[in-house]
Motif scaffolding. Structure first.
Motif, PDB file in Angstrom:
ATOM      1  N   GLN A 131       0.818  -1.215   0.000  1.00  0.00           N
ATOM      2  CA  GLN A 131       0.000   0.000   0.000  1.00  0.00           C
ATOM      3  C   GLN A 131       0.849   1.261   0.000  1.00  0.00           C
ATOM      4  N   THR A 132       2.155   1.113   0.187  1.00  0.00           N
ATOM      5  CA  THR A 132       3.009   2.300   0.142  1.00  0.00           C
ATOM      6  C   THR A 132       3.243   2.686  -1.311  1.00  0.00           C
ATOM      7  N   PRO A 133       3.300   3.979  -1.601  1.00  0.00           N
ATOM      8  CA  PRO A 133       3.557   4.399  -2.985  1.00  0.00           C
ATOM      9  C   PRO A 133       4.855   3.819  -3.540  1.00  0.00           C
ATOM     10  N   ILE A 134       5.834   3.652  -2.660  1.00  0.00           N
ATOM     11  CA  ILE A 134       7.135   3.195  -3.162  1.00  0.00           C
ATOM     12  C   ILE A 134       7.046   1.802  -3.775  1.00  0.00           C
ATOM     13  N   ALA A 135       6.173   0.952  -3.228  1.00  0.00           N
ATOM     14  CA  ALA A 135       6.048  -0.408  -3.763  1.00  0.00           C
ATOM     15  C   ALA A 135       5.544  -0.372  -5.205  1.00  0.00           C
ATOM     16  N   HIS A 136       4.721   0.622  -5.530  1.00  0.00           N
ATOM     17  CA  HIS A 136       4.224   0.757  -6.896  1.00  0.00           C
ATOM     18  C   HIS A 136       5.277   1.417  -7.778  1.00  0.00           C
ATOM     19  N   GLU A 137       5.931   2.432  -7.244  1.00  0.00           N
ATOM     20  CA  GLU A 137       6.899   3.186  -8.052  1.00  0.00           C
ATOM     21  C   GLU A 137       8.088   2.327  -8.457  1.00  0.00           C
ATOM     22  N   LEU A 138       8.497   1.427  -7.550  1.00  0.00           N
ATOM     23  CA  LEU A 138       9.674   0.607  -7.845  1.00  0.00           C
ATOM     24  C   LEU A 138       9.448  -0.274  -9.058  1.00  0.00           C
ATOM     25  N   TRP A 139       8.230  -0.774  -9.207  1.00  0.00           N
ATOM     26  CA  TRP A 139       7.978  -1.660 -10.350  1.00  0.00           C
ATOM     27  C   TRP A 139       7.678  -0.836 -11.600  1.00  0.00           C
ATOM     28  N   MET A 140       6.902   0.253 -11.445  1.00  0.00           N
ATOM     29  CA  MET A 140       6.561   1.013 -12.656  1.00  0.00           C
ATOM     30  C   MET A 140       7.778   1.663 -13.277  1.00  0.00           C
ATOM     31  N   ALA A 141       8.808   1.898 -12.467  1.00  0.00           N
ATOM     32  CA  ALA A 141      10.023   2.477 -13.026  1.00  0.00           C
ATOM     33  C   ALA A 141      10.837   1.436 -13.783  1.00  0.00           C
ATOM     34  N   GLN A 142      10.463   0.179 -13.690  1.00  0.00           N
ATOM     35  CA  GLN A 142      11.169  -0.854 -14.455  1.00  0.00           C
ATOM     36  C   GLN A 142      10.391  -1.156 -15.733  1.00  0.00           C
ATOM     37  N   GLN A 143       9.399  -2.043 -15.690  1.00  0.00           N
ATOM     38  CA  GLN A 143       8.610  -2.260 -16.908  1.00  0.00           C
ATOM     39  C   GLN A 143       7.346  -3.051 -16.633  1.00  0.00           C
ATOM     40  N   GLY A 144       6.395  -2.942 -17.554  1.00  0.00           N
ATOM     41  CA  GLY A 144       5.219  -3.794 -17.527  1.00  0.00           C
ATOM     42  C   GLY A 144       4.324  -3.641 -16.323  1.00  0.00           C
ATOM     43  N   PHE A 145       4.311  -2.492 -15.695  1.00  0.00           N
ATOM     44  CA  PHE A 145       3.500  -2.342 -14.492  1.00  0.00           C
ATOM     45  C   PHE A 145       2.627  -1.099 -14.597  1.00  0.00           C
ATOM     46  N   LEU A 146       1.334  -1.284 -14.394  1.00  0.00           N
ATOM     47  CA  LEU A 146       0.416  -0.148 -14.339  1.00  0.00           C
ATOM     48  C   LEU A 146      -0.261  -0.182 -12.985  1.00  0.00           C
ATOM     49  N   THR A 147      -0.600   0.985 -12.468  1.00  0.00           N
ATOM     50  CA  THR A 147      -1.232   1.012 -11.171  1.00  0.00           C
ATOM     51  C   THR A 147      -2.351   2.048 -11.151  1.00  0.00           C
ATOM     52  N   PRO A 148      -3.465   1.724 -10.470  1.00  0.00           N
ATOM     53  CA  PRO A 148      -4.513   2.724 -10.281  1.00  0.00           C
ATOM     54  C   PRO A 148      -4.252   3.590  -9.050  1.00  0.00           C
ATOM     55  N   HIS A 149      -3.113   3.394  -8.370  1.00  0.00           N
ATOM     56  CA  HIS A 149      -2.775   4.169  -7.177  1.00  0.00           C
ATOM     57  C   HIS A 149      -2.625   5.636  -7.586  1.00  0.00           C
ATOM     58  N   SER A 150      -3.449   6.504  -7.001  1.00  0.00           N
ATOM     59  CA  SER A 150      -3.397   7.907  -7.430  1.00  0.00           C
ATOM     60  C   SER A 150      -2.308   8.685  -6.703  1.00  0.00           C
ATOM     61  N   GLY A 151      -1.634   8.074  -5.730  1.00  0.00           N
ATOM     62  CA  GLY A 151      -0.626   8.806  -4.972  1.00  0.00           C
ATOM     63  C   GLY A 151       0.796   8.580  -5.443  1.00  0.00           C
ATOM     64  N   VAL A 152       0.967   8.003  -6.640  1.00  0.00           N
ATOM     65  CA  VAL A 152       2.335   7.748  -7.090  1.00  0.00           C
ATOM     66  C   VAL A 152       2.765   8.823  -8.095  1.00  0.00           C
ATOM     67  N   ASN A 153       4.059   8.929  -8.261  1.00  0.00           N
ATOM     68  CA  ASN A 153       4.629   9.889  -9.193  1.00  0.00           C
ATOM     69  C   ASN A 153       4.640   9.260 -10.590  1.00  0.00           C
ATOM     70  N   THR A 154       3.676   9.674 -11.453  1.00  0.00           N
ATOM     71  CA  THR A 154       3.556   9.024 -12.768  1.00  0.00           C
ATOM     72  C   THR A 154       4.753   9.332 -13.667  1.00  0.00           C
ATOM     73  N   GLU A 155       5.559  10.324 -13.277  1.00  0.00           N
ATOM     74  CA  GLU A 155       6.773  10.601 -14.047  1.00  0.00           C
ATOM     75  C   GLU A 155       7.735   9.418 -14.003  1.00  0.00           C
ATOM     76  N   LEU A 156       7.527   8.547 -13.040  1.00  0.00           N
ATOM     77  CA  LEU A 156       8.472   7.447 -12.850  1.00  0.00           C
ATOM     78  C   LEU A 156       8.226   6.283 -13.803  1.00  0.00           C
ATOM     79  N   TYR A 157       7.112   6.289 -14.529  1.00  0.00           N
ATOM     80  CA  TYR A 157       6.883   5.218 -15.502  1.00  0.00           C
ATOM     81  C   TYR A 157       8.102   5.096 -16.401  1.00  0.00           C
ATOM     82  N   ALA A 158       8.506   3.847 -16.651  1.00  0.00           N
ATOM     83  CA  ALA A 158       9.779   3.604 -17.325  1.00  0.00           C
ATOM     84  C   ALA A 158       9.844   4.253 -18.702  1.00  0.00           C
ATOM     85  N   ASN A 159       8.728   4.380 -19.405  1.00  0.00           N
ATOM     86  CA  ASN A 159       8.770   4.997 -20.722  1.00  0.00           C
ATOM     87  C   ASN A 159       7.431   5.647 -21.046  1.00  0.00           C
TER      88      ASN A 159
END
Lengths: 451, 388
Positions: free
Chosen positions: A361-389
């Motif tokens: 439930q922590t934002p970091i758990a979502h950000e760590l994967w989205m900054a790599q690949q193949g991960f989308l999240t409906p979590h509205s509290g994450v930094n979407t700039e971190l998406y890998a591409n």
């Protein structure tokens, strides 16, 4: 001779078990990650020396990704996290739960199976805090809570599943340079998409690559088509009634959606290899037609995971791109999005298992994967700039911009239908053996038989 | 005249040809798998393995250098290079002369080598048969990727060892493969020896010791052959967990022993019953105990049957995934076996045929070795039995 050999085996088995501790992909404290959430979680939780086992459907590269995120849970709390994956997750989790050797946490690819296991008392409720958290922090939060809430063995509804990692299915993949060569524009509505399809045929090209083959699961890509087209021809409430079988499967609305799929798949001019090839082509091979020279097809409708099966070296956003599978302009149904996701549930209760769900439930758990690949999240509290591409960010925007989000209906139907007669029925339909009405009424009677 | 004894039948050649054809038929899938294990995923999905052995005409999609590589010559922007060298996809294909090329998916073979094509974004591209190209434009080139060029050429056969590297050497694959290899041996060897030990005793009793209900017992063992093992998975695992064995080596040995037992008893009993009665009766008369008869006479004579069952059981436990997953591999994942390791390599959605083909040849190595090693004993055992 034999004893030295056994000693060798034993020694090898011992040393092999020791290489465990994994390196962290991103150094804590660096980059635009939400490290505060990581640090505060680390300060509040300590599970040193405790083991938590996670069992999921991911293998190969996906397994490395999930392990890279779990490594942070290990670093933050000292817990020993072990992930194992299986390609026959659905069968194995049932065997393990029945026998009493279940892992602590199981990652379900289908809510239907989780609901079934919850009703048999194999899952542990996550507690009201988690439900409230999801409702507040996820985009369209309540719908995620509803998807993870099932009746337990006592008949009471509880939240059993926590959604983490989401796939968007309403995507059409294409090669931008091929579109430029012919001067095609990205269609903004279903009417335009159909016009574009005809235009491609007029230009002597084949518009679509469709493949339904998937070993024992052959037919599932067609169920995605039908679900997507249901959302584009009917109200979301009708879709929900259909998925719950409050509306029969052979209702004219469903038959119409199946025939919409037939509009694309049963026309020899529209599909690479002709309509006969649809049922026999493997879904992993079918997108490759986009990249052949000359191209075998111009468009391919498939979920966000499909780039894993593009030819080696293909770069999403440059070599290939996607657009939203558009809705009918005249129907005024907004922009519906079909998706799927994995939900994490506790199959063997322990404090550290709850700790792991809290960590997700922590934002970091979502950000760590989205900054790599193949991960989308409906979590509205994450930094979407971190998406890998940019491609992932674009999919994330489709997800967040949806006026209607609906979960893959076949995953919500009972296994005998959603992972059985619906699949085989669609193969029968796509191969031209049966009409849409016949297929729909057969699926309905198989559903009746399960009741 | 043709019927004279000792003269070769005139149909010998037909026998030879049909034997050769049968062997080829049996080997064909294996050869295909072997060839595929040296090809990349893209090659496998685009052409059949039989085409991999000969040069084929292929249309490749390659890219020139990016706009960063441009230089200015007399006021004209120029990008020069060799299309084969600038694109990783063109690697190793440099010897193939280009027969035709194109820049639009409308017509991928619009130009002959040496022709000059007008680019859509302005400028021109000239491509030689050797792959050397020159792009010219009065305006600056832009874009993050190079110009896409379709190249048609006769490409020589191409093989790679990459798949074997992925399976055996890449990343932590060596560690996990080695671990899985030793785990598999730890499962397989006891799971082959234990059932033979038990079944040999049982088979002797069922064949040569008189006791009431013997025929019924044999019928019961034979009947057990048809019970599918999947039926026993959950109850047996429950039992193991209940009595404290849990998931582990002991559990998987017991499971393999149990599942292999009916066939073992049946095979060995049938062989032992065919041994000459006189020898055994002679031994009895000479005062040998049942145990001495079993150890001194029956066991050595039954060696061929023991060896052939050992081969069966070894292959079955070596290739087994189901029993290992249910009884051995727990959630910590420390006790993974080879078959499981191979499934993991295939990825979440499977379909990596190149890995599958390669892994098949990696895992086949030990069974092949065992088979050839045991075959010597098989033949010796058979001869010892016949020349009496």
């Amino acid at each position: 001779m034999k004893s030295t050999f056994y000693a060798g085996v034993a020694a090898a088995a011992l040393t092999a078990g020791m290489a465990q501790a994994q390196e962290l992909v991103f150094t804590p404290g660096e980059g635009d990650f939400n490290w505060d959430s990581y640090n505060s979680f680390a300060d509040a939780n300590d599970y040193s020396g405790q083991q938590v086992t996670v069992f999921g459907p991911w293998l190969g590269p996906d397994q490395e990704l999930v392990e890279s995120v779990l490594a942070y849970f290990n670093a933050a709390t000292g817990a020993d996290v072990r992930y194992t994956g299986s390609d026959s997750f659905e069968q194995q989790i049932v065997v393990d739960a029945e026998a009493g050797s279940a892992p602590n946490v199981a990652v379900f690819p289908q809510p239907g199976l989780a609901a079934d296991m919850a009703s048999r008392g194999f899952l542990t409720p996550l507690g009201e805090d988690t439900g409230e958290w999801v409702a507040e922090n996820y985009a369209a939060g309540q719908s995620w809570v509803d998807l993870g809430t099932y009746a337990g063995p006592d008949g009471n509804d509880d939240l059993y599943g926590f959604f983490y990692k989401v796939d968007v299915k309403s995507l059409v993949w294409y090669v931008p340079e091929n579109f430029e060569d012919f001067g095609y524009e990205i269609p903004q509505s279903m009417e335009e998409l159909k016009a574009l399809t005809d235009q491609m045929v007029a230009d002597g090209e084949t518009p679509w690559c469709i493949g339904l083959g998937s070993g024992g699961a052959t037919g599932w890509p067609a169920t995605d088509w039908v679900e997507d087209l249901m959302l584009r021809t009917q109200e979301p409430a009708v879709y929900d009634a259909w998925v719950a079988n409050e509306m029969p499967f052979d209702d004219p609305a469903v038959v119409a959606a199946i025939e919409e799929f037939g509009y694309f798949a049963l026309n020899d001019d529209y599909v690479a290899g002709g309509s006969d090839a649809v049922a026999s082509t493997d879904f992993r091979d079918s997108p490759k037609g986009l990249f052949s020279a000359p191209p075998q097809c111009m468009m391919h409708r498939q979920a966000s995971f499909i780039p894993a099966f593009f030819p080696e070296g293909t770069e999403v956003g440059v070599d290939v791109d996607f657009f939203y599978f558009p809705a009918y302009e005249e129907k005024d149904l907004g922009s519906p999005v079909l998706g799927a996701g994995t939900l994490w549930a506790i199959t063997n209760d322990s404090p550290v298992a709850h700790g792991l769900i809290d960590f997700l439930q922590t934002p970091i758990a979502h950000e760590l994967w989205m900054a790599q690949q193949g991960f989308l999240t409906p979590h509205s509290g994450v930094n979407t700039e971190l998406y890998a591409n940019a491609a992932l960010r674009g999919m994330g925007e489709i997800l967040l911009g949806a006026t209607t989000f609906r979960f893959d209906g076949s995953d919500l139907m009972p296994g005998g239908v959603g992972a059985g007669s619906f699949w085989t029925g669609m193969v029968d339909y796509a191969s031209g053996a049966k009409s849409a009405e016949e297929v729909a009424s057969e699926i309905q009677s198989s559903w009746d038989a399960l009741k | 005249m043709d019927n004279i004894a000792g003269k070769k039948s005139s149909l010998t050649w037909a026998v030879h040809i049909s034997v050769a054809l049968l062997v080829l038929l049996w080997l064909l899938p294996t050869i295909g798998l072997f060839v595929s294990s040296f090809r990349t995923a893209d090659q496998i999905s685009s052409t059949g393995w039989w085409k991999a052995l000969f040069p084929t005409e292929q249309t490749l999609t390659l890219r020139t250098k990016t706009a960063e590589a441009q230089t200015q010559e007399n006021g004209v922007y120029v990008i020069e290079g060799n299309i084969y060298e600038d694109d990783p996809a063109g690697e190793g294909k440099g010897e193939a002369d280009i027969t035709s090329w194109g820049i639009s998916s409308r017509d991928v073979s619009a130009f002959a080598p040496g022709d000059t094509a007008e680019l859509r974004g302005g400028g021109t591209l000239t491509l030689e048969a050797s792959g050397a190209y020159r792009m010219e434009s009065v305006e600056e080139f832009s874009g993050s990727r190079g110009q896409r060029v379709f190249v048609t050429a006769e490409v020589p056969p191409e093989f790679t060892l990459e798949n074997y590297e992925t399976v055996l050497l890449s990343g932590n694959a060596t560690d996990s493969m080695a671990k899985a290899f030793f785990n598999t041996l730890t499962v397989t060897i006891p799971a082959t020896i234990i059932p033979i030990l038990i079944a040999a005793f049982a088979a002797y009793a069922l064949a040569w010791m008189d006791f009431p209900g013997r025929a019924l017992l044999i019928a019961f063992v034979v009947a057990l052959l048809v019970v599918p093992l999947q039926l026993a998975l959950i109850p047996l695992l429950k039992l193991h967990l209940g009595i404290g064995i849990g998931k582990g080596y002991l559990g998987v040995w017991l499971a393999h022993t149990g599942f292999g037992m009916p066939l073992a008893v049946y095979l060995l009993r049938n062989y032992m019953v065919g041994l000459p009665r006189d020898i055994i009766e002679n031994a009895r008369v000479d005062g040998a105990t049942e145990f001495q008869i079993f150890v001194r006479i029956i066991l050595p004579l039954s060696f061929p049957a023991l060896a052939s069952f050992a081969i069966f059981q070894f292959l079955w436990t070596w290739n087994d995934l189901l029993v290992a997953i249910v009884f051995l591999i727990d959630a910590t994942g420390d006790t993974t076996v080879m078959t499981r390791q191979i499934v993991e390599l295939l990825g979440t959605r499977g379909g990596n045929w190149e890995i599958l083909a390669t892994a098949a040849f990696v895992s086949i190595a030990v069974p092949l070795l065992v088979f050839f090693a045991m075959q010597k004993y098989l033949v010796r055992g058979l001869l010892a039995g016949s020349v009496k």
